[in-house]
Scaffold this active site. Structure first.
Site, PDB file in Angstrom:
ATOM      1  N   ARG A 207      48.752  -9.592  14.248  1.00  0.00           N
ATOM      2  CA  ARG A 207      49.565  -8.365  14.293  1.00  0.00           C
ATOM      3  C   ARG A 207      50.707  -8.465  15.297  1.00  0.00           C
ATOM      4  O   ARG A 207      51.092  -7.457  15.898  1.00  0.00           O
ATOM      5  CB  ARG A 207      48.705  -7.136  14.622  1.00  0.00           C
ATOM      6  CG  ARG A 207      47.687  -6.796  13.565  1.00  0.00           C
ATOM      7  CD  ARG A 207      48.319  -5.919  12.504  1.00  0.00           C
ATOM      8  NE  ARG A 207      47.404  -5.733  11.385  1.00  0.00           N
ATOM      9  CZ  ARG A 207      46.762  -4.607  11.132  1.00  0.00           C
ATOM     10  NH1 ARG A 207      46.942  -3.574  11.900  1.00  0.00           N
ATOM     11  NH2 ARG A 207      45.979  -4.526  10.094  1.00  0.00           N
TER      12      ARG A 207
ATOM     13  N   ARG B 100      53.238  -2.215  15.614  1.00  0.00           N
ATOM     14  CA  ARG B 100      53.632  -0.943  16.231  1.00  0.00           C
ATOM     15  C   ARG B 100      53.789  -0.961  17.738  1.00  0.00           C
ATOM     16  O   ARG B 100      54.394  -0.056  18.305  1.00  0.00           O
ATOM     17  CB  ARG B 100      52.623   0.143  15.819  1.00  0.00           C
ATOM     18  CG  ARG B 100      52.777   0.544  14.372  1.00  0.00           C
ATOM     19  CD  ARG B 100      51.606   1.383  13.905  1.00  0.00           C
ATOM     20  NE  ARG B 100      50.396   0.561  13.807  1.00  0.00           N
ATOM     21  CZ  ARG B 100      49.205   1.030  13.447  1.00  0.00           C
ATOM     22  NH1 ARG B 100      49.052   2.302  13.188  1.00  0.00           N
ATOM     23  NH2 ARG B 100      48.174   0.219  13.360  1.00  0.00           N
TER      24      ARG B 100
ATOM     25  N   ARG C 190      60.785   0.157  10.840  1.00  0.00           N
ATOM     26  CA  ARG C 190      59.904   0.905   9.959  1.00  0.00           C
ATOM     27  C   ARG C 190      60.503   2.274   9.636  1.00  0.00           C
ATOM     28  O   ARG C 190      60.447   2.728   8.485  1.00  0.00           O
ATOM     29  CB  ARG C 190      58.540   1.074  10.628  1.00  0.00           C
ATOM     30  CG  ARG C 190      57.501   1.750   9.767  1.00  0.00           C
ATOM     31  CD  ARG C 190      56.283   2.033  10.644  1.00  0.00           C
ATOM     32  NE  ARG C 190      55.147   2.528   9.893  1.00  0.00           N
ATOM     33  CZ  ARG C 190      54.997   3.780   9.501  1.00  0.00           C
ATOM     34  NH1 ARG C 190      55.920   4.674   9.755  1.00  0.00           N
ATOM     35  NH2 ARG C 190      53.913   4.136   8.844  1.00  0.00           N
TER      36      ARG C 190
ATOM     37  N   ASP D 116      50.750  -6.848   3.995  1.00  0.00           N
ATOM     38  CA  ASP D 116      49.433  -6.269   4.233  1.00  0.00           C
ATOM     39  C   ASP D 116      48.448  -6.891   3.261  1.00  0.00           C
ATOM     40  O   ASP D 116      48.843  -7.409   2.213  1.00  0.00           O
ATOM     41  CB  ASP D 116      49.456  -4.742   4.070  1.00  0.00           C
ATOM     42  CG  ASP D 116      48.209  -4.117   4.685  1.00  0.00           C
ATOM     43  OD1 ASP D 116      48.120  -4.059   5.923  1.00  0.00           O
ATOM     44  OD2 ASP D 116      47.294  -3.735   3.932  1.00  0.00           O
TER      45      ASP D 116
ATOM     46  N   TYR E 267      38.020  -1.698   0.447  1.00  0.00           N
ATOM     47  CA  TYR E 267      39.103  -0.709   0.316  1.00  0.00           C
ATOM     48  C   TYR E 267      39.247  -0.229  -1.128  1.00  0.00           C
ATOM     49  O   TYR E 267      39.536   0.936  -1.379  1.00  0.00           O
ATOM     50  CB  TYR E 267      40.437  -1.288   0.796  1.00  0.00           C
ATOM     51  CG  TYR E 267      40.530  -1.430   2.304  1.00  0.00           C
ATOM     52  CD1 TYR E 267      40.817  -0.334   3.109  1.00  0.00           C
ATOM     53  CD2 TYR E 267      40.349  -2.663   2.914  1.00  0.00           C
ATOM     54  CE1 TYR E 267      40.916  -0.459   4.487  1.00  0.00           C
ATOM     55  CE2 TYR E 267      40.445  -2.795   4.295  1.00  0.00           C
ATOM     56  CZ  TYR E 267      40.734  -1.689   5.080  1.00  0.00           C
ATOM     57  OH  TYR E 267      40.827  -1.818   6.436  1.00  0.00           O
TER      58      TYR E 267
END
Ligand code: 1CP
Length: 347
Positions: free
Chosen positions: A23, A27, A36, A73, A150
């Protein structure tokens, strides 16, 4: 090219331990949050190759990292299968149409990577061009079990009780789903390699939620299927595969025998102990607790030294965290960690 990362994956000697961070584009970086916002949403960011390329390169402009990882992703595959991915600010990913019945699972098809996931392949090609050979590019996918979690639940969960219940109540249907996802992942990874990815990583983030017998039946078996498919299609010889099964340290030997080049490790095992168990069958990647980045610079350097000492003076270590860097980390702290790896591992 800086090939420390690829050399370490091949268990060849290096001048210092290569380092990249799970990552690393994310963020915690203000420049990521700005891009973003410009993209309008996380999914738009992933689906616009120019923007995906821009954020892939952002951490490399800040830090002397030894690898880039494609910005994307793991849920691109379920999205391409028609499940409808969205990621809202502040919450996790969501699939609009989860699959919970045999009928829904039987309707799924293997996406064509070059057409249905063309935006990913375009991003890989663009990033390779923009990297100018500076460092190698890692492509990635989710593991079949983690993607199935998921796809069935429709969102993140702390227990993933629905996929576990399906596996227990109707194993045949679960295997149908896992097989189609495994074939999709193998084709997707092979396409990323053909587009220019120089190493591949499979994230089995939720493998460690399974009891041992279920792990072997519903996760490991499909990780091995992917590793073998990449070998059969002659991808693995040039493009090493890293398997990261979080929380699955009791299965390290079996994971090392799956046909991968390296194992990613979380922080609940010492690198030296893991190395003892797998010998030099595979390289190891990891494994500081991401929470270390909230401690003082001295403590960060201390933990880097502990990890390097634990692995020892052997070839085959790629430095990383044991899971992704969290959004609340001060970017300067990551600089401290990377500098410590450079200093303390110099041969
Ligand atoms: O708001 C935002 O900007 C979205 C946050 C975000 C980001 C930055 C998501 C949603 N995905 C990503 C990028 C991402 N995801 C990368 C980029 C490359 C890099 O490492 O720099 C990678 C490799 C992933 C992989 C991924 N997505 C995993 C496996 C790795 C891991 O961390 O365990 C998983 C489980 C996901 C699902 C997912 N997508 C996004 C989030 C926040 C999550 C996980 C948590 C959840 O289930 O809620």
């Amino acid at each position: 090219m800086n090939d420390r990362f690829l050399r370490a994956l091949g268990r060849q000697p290096v001048d210092r331990t290569p380092v990249w961070i799970m990552r690393q584009a994310g963020r915690y970086l203000p420049e990521y949050r700005a891009t973003r916002a410009r993209a309008g949403s996380f999914v738009n960011l992933c689906k616009t190759p120019e923007l995906a390329c821009e954020v892939t390169l952002q951490p490399l402009a800040r830090y002397p990292l030894d690898a880039a990882i494609l910005f994307s992703d793991i849920l691109t595959i379920p999205d391409a299968m028609g499940l409808g991915l969205s990621v809202e600010e502040g919450s996790g990913p969501r699939l609009a149409k989860p699959v919970r019945t045999r009928g829904a699972i039987e309707k799924l098809g293997v996406p064509d990577a070059e057409t249905d996931l063309r935006y990913v392949m375009d991003a890989v090609r663009l990033i390779r061009r923009e990297l100018h050979g500076k460092v190698p590019l890692i492509g990635f996918a989710g593991s079949p079990w983690t993607l199935a979690c998921y796809m069935i639940e429709g969102e993140g969960s702390s227990s993933f009780a629905r996929p576990k219940a399906l596996a227990l109540d109707d194993a045949a249907t679960m295997h149908k789903l896992l097989d189609i996802v495994a074939r999709s992942v193998a084709a997707y990874l092979a396409a990323q390699a053909a587009a220019g990815a120089q190493a591949l990583m499979v994230f089995d983030t939720w493998g460690g939620l399974l009891a041992p017998d279920m792990f072997r039946e519903f996760s490991l078996r499909y990780l091995a299927q992917i590793a073998q498919s990449l070998q059969i299609h002659n991808v693995a010889r040039h493009v090493p595969l890293i398997l990261f099964s979080k929380g699955a340290n009791s299965h390290l030997e079996a994971l090392a025998d799956s046909g991968c080049a390296a194992l990613g490790l979380d922080w609940t095992i010492a690198l030296g102990d893991a190395r003892m168990r797998v010998g030099n069958r595979v390289a190891l990647q990891g494994n500081l607790d991401p929470a270390v980045l909230h401690a003082s610079p001295d403590a960060i350097r201390g933990e880097v030294k502990r990890a390097l000492d634990s692995f020892g003076p052997h070839p085959g270590h790629v430095f990383n965290l044991g899971h992704g860097i969290t959004p609340d980390v001060d970017p300067e702290k990551l600089g401290v960690l990377i500098e410590a790896v450079h200093e303390l591992s110099a041969r």
